[in-house]
Design a protein around this motif. Structure first.
Motif, mmCIF file in Angstrom:
data_model
loop_
_atom_site.group_PDB
_atom_site.id
_atom_site.type_symbol
_atom_site.label_atom_id
_atom_site.label_comp_id
_atom_site.label_asym_id
_atom_site.label_seq_id
_atom_site.Cartn_x
_atom_site.Cartn_y
_atom_site.Cartn_z
ATOM 1 N N GLU A 108 0.846 -1.183 0.000
ATOM 2 C CA GLU A 108 0.000 0.000 0.000
ATOM 3 C C GLU A 108 0.890 1.245 0.000
ATOM 4 N N SER A 168 -0.486 -0.555 -4.660
ATOM 5 C CA SER A 168 -1.859 -0.237 -4.283
ATOM 6 C C SER A 168 -1.904 1.180 -3.717
ATOM 7 N N GLY A 183 -4.092 4.482 -2.330
ATOM 8 C CA GLY A 183 -5.315 5.092 -1.876
ATOM 9 C C GLY A 183 -5.489 6.438 -2.569
ATOM 10 N N GLN A 193 -9.153 7.876 -2.949
ATOM 11 C CA GLN A 193 -10.376 8.343 -2.286
ATOM 12 C C GLN A 193 -11.146 9.314 -3.181
ATOM 13 N N ASN A 207 -3.285 -1.029 -8.381
ATOM 14 C CA ASN A 207 -4.635 -0.928 -7.837
ATOM 15 C C ASN A 207 -4.835 0.476 -7.277
ATOM 16 N N CYS A 208 -6.023 1.020 -7.484
ATOM 17 C CA CYS A 208 -6.380 2.307 -6.888
ATOM 18 C C CYS A 208 -7.670 2.163 -6.080
ATOM 19 N N ASP A 209 -7.672 2.744 -4.883
ATOM 20 C CA ASP A 209 -8.856 2.733 -4.023
ATOM 21 C C ASP A 209 -9.601 4.056 -4.147
ATOM 22 N N LEU A 253 -13.356 6.115 -2.812
ATOM 23 C CA LEU A 253 -14.428 6.093 -1.826
ATOM 24 C C LEU A 253 -15.621 6.884 -2.335
ATOM 25 N N ALA A 301 -10.741 -0.441 -6.527
ATOM 26 C CA ALA A 301 -11.653 -0.768 -5.438
ATOM 27 C C ALA A 301 -12.521 0.453 -5.175
ATOM 28 N N PHE A 328 -14.992 1.634 -2.526
ATOM 29 C CA PHE A 328 -15.531 1.373 -1.198
ATOM 30 C C PHE A 328 -16.496 2.474 -0.774
ATOM 31 N N ASP A 371 -17.588 -4.506 -4.698
ATOM 32 C CA ASP A 371 -16.893 -3.214 -4.689
ATOM 33 C C ASP A 371 -15.536 -3.197 -5.389
ATOM 34 N N HIS A 372 -15.246 -4.184 -6.217
ATOM 35 C CA HIS A 372 -13.988 -4.187 -6.963
ATOM 36 C C HIS A 372 -14.273 -4.227 -8.466
#
Length: 450
Positions: A142, A165, A167, A169, A204-206, A208, A235, A237, A285-286
């Motif tokens: 991460e 990975s 984050g 948001q 991978n990118c998260d 929100l 992802a 979320f 959620d992916h």
């Protein structure tokens, strides 16, 4: 009111995320270091292992975060923690047979990229000395773009990272300021380019939804920006507002949070945009490009779910290292001491830091299978359930049949088994909860289902 709006109103109650079953609120102190040693030493030749390493420090505290982490502007606590982590790695390494092969490693946090380059090398060296790694082991980290520089990029490449990975948001400045997560599109693009330049094959990118001051317009802009960077996985979320657990979330103004219908619209818009851009939906959620291993796992029925979320990792066991980390063994789950000071004392004494967990009962295993299949594939095969398990299957099948009869707008049950209808896919968590016999027995509080 559309059928999905009706389902949203119906499935509004908070439920677990089902990254385990039984879920963490039902862990207890009956699982201790002695139990963990017994479970670990039972692993033998031919079995595989995934490792998770937790770095519980950040040089900034994001107010939306629900992870076990703490803010520090000094490196000394991080360096001291690493020495304690070394003790746990060595203790665990002596328990795990060298015939057990590590096929996956994930560094999480906190911010693992806070580590100095030389400490990244040291940590990886300790892990390789303690455990037997497969040549093609997947290594993911991460990353916080605000931590990274050329030396850290090089160190991550040199220790063999295969997946970055990040984050993200949301890129909207007002949203970022409100959640104390300032990170530009340009910073994010730079990290992805730097890691791909060094041979990292998967990113991978998260994202929100449900954040304060988010709108459909800001969500659309963020998603479009992310799509332009072409990450392999995304992802998506829902923000979990749990200020009773994470006091810093009280800094987020609740009147700026979108309501359930707006959250659902944000999620739906993002999902539509990702699908149009060629990303395949994975579980609730992916999303992943067709060539990604997660998409392939979903198409072939090999998708799994663990404490990191959806995974194509098929290891027989997951061992978490570091404060608060959770392990999953064939016999059950355990969690390490969350408090870093007490964690350090325990592992430096030569013991494990296990403080709670749960041993799986025969019916737990069957229900865990059903819940995981609903979360991963929106249903389960009755034949496969009965072939795999002895205890509890007739009762579970009867529950599924009754639920399908009473809720034809949600799911079907036929000779192939139990299956959610397409419009009910976003509510898989709520449907999975139907088969959770622990829910309501404990004091755990959960986040919104969507």
């Amino acid at each position: 009111m559309t059928s999905q709006q009706q389902l949203l109103a119906r499935f509004s109650e908070p439920v677990p995320r089902y990254t385990s079953y039984p879920t963490a609120p039902h862990f207890h102190d009956g699982v201790d270091p002695t139990t963990a040693r017994q479970w670990v030493t039972a692993l033998g030749a031919g079995q595989t292992l995934s490792l998770y390493v937790h770095v519980p420090y950040c040089d900034r505290l994001c107010w939306f975060c629900a992870c076990h982490t703490k803010h520090t502007l000094k490196y000394e606590p991080v360096a001291a923690y690493l020495e304690s982590l070394k003790c746990e790695i060595e203790t665990m390494g002596r328990l795990v047979s060298p015939d057990v092969i590590v096929t996956g490693l994930h560094w999480g946090g906190g911010s693992p990229t806070m580590l100095k380059p030389e400490d990244m090398h040291r940590l990886m060296g300790w892990l390789r000395a303690a455990f037997t790694f497969a040549e093609n082991a997947e290594i993911s980290v991460e990353m916080d773009p605000n931590d990274l520089d050329e030396a850290r990029y090089d160190a991550l490449a040199e220790i063999g990272v295969t997946r970055a990975s990040l984050g993200v948001q949301d890129f909207d400045p007002k949203v970022q300021k409100t959640i104390n997560r300032l990170q530009t599109f340009e910073q994010t693009a730079e990290v992805i380019a730097a890691m791909r330049k060094r041979g990292v094959r998967s990113v991978n990118c998260d994202l929100l939804y449900g954040l304060p001051y988010q709108t459909l317009d800001t969500m659309a802009k963020t998603v479009a920006d992310i799509i332009s960077l072409k990450p392999d996985r995304i992802a998506l979320f829902g923000y979990a507002h749990v200020p009773w657990m994470k006091k810093h979330q009280a800094l987020i103004p609740e009147d700026a949070l979108p309501d359930a219908e707006e959250r659902f619209r944000q999620m739906s818009l993002a999902a539509e945009m990702l699908a149009e851009a060629g990303y395949e939906p994975i579980g609730i959620d992916h999303f992943a490009l067709a060539g990604d291993t997660l998409a392939k796992a979903a198409r072939t029925g090999r998708l799994r779910r663990n404490f990191q979320g959806y995974t194509d990792e098929s290891a027989d066991a997951l061992i978490g290292l570091g404060a608060s980390s959770i392990s999953q063994l064939p016999e059950g789950y355990w969690q390490n001491m969350p408090a870093t000071g007490e964690y350090r004392r325990m592992v430096e004494s030569g013991d494990l830091a296990v403080v709670r967990g749960v041993a799986l009962q025969p019916e737990d295993r069957a229900r865990a299978f059903v819940i995981e299949r609903i979360m991963c594939a929106y249903g389960f095969s009755a034949c496969e359930l009965k072939a795999r398990f002895d205890a509890g299957t007739d009762e579970i099948i009867a529950e599924a049949q009754a639920y399908a009869r009473e809720n034809p707008e949600v799911c079907d049950y036929d000779r192939f088994g139990f299956r959610l209808k397409n419009e009910a896919f976003p509510f898989a968590r709520s449907v999975a909860a139907v088969f959770d016999t622990y829910l309501g027995r404990g004091k755990g509080r959960h986040s919104a289902a969507v």
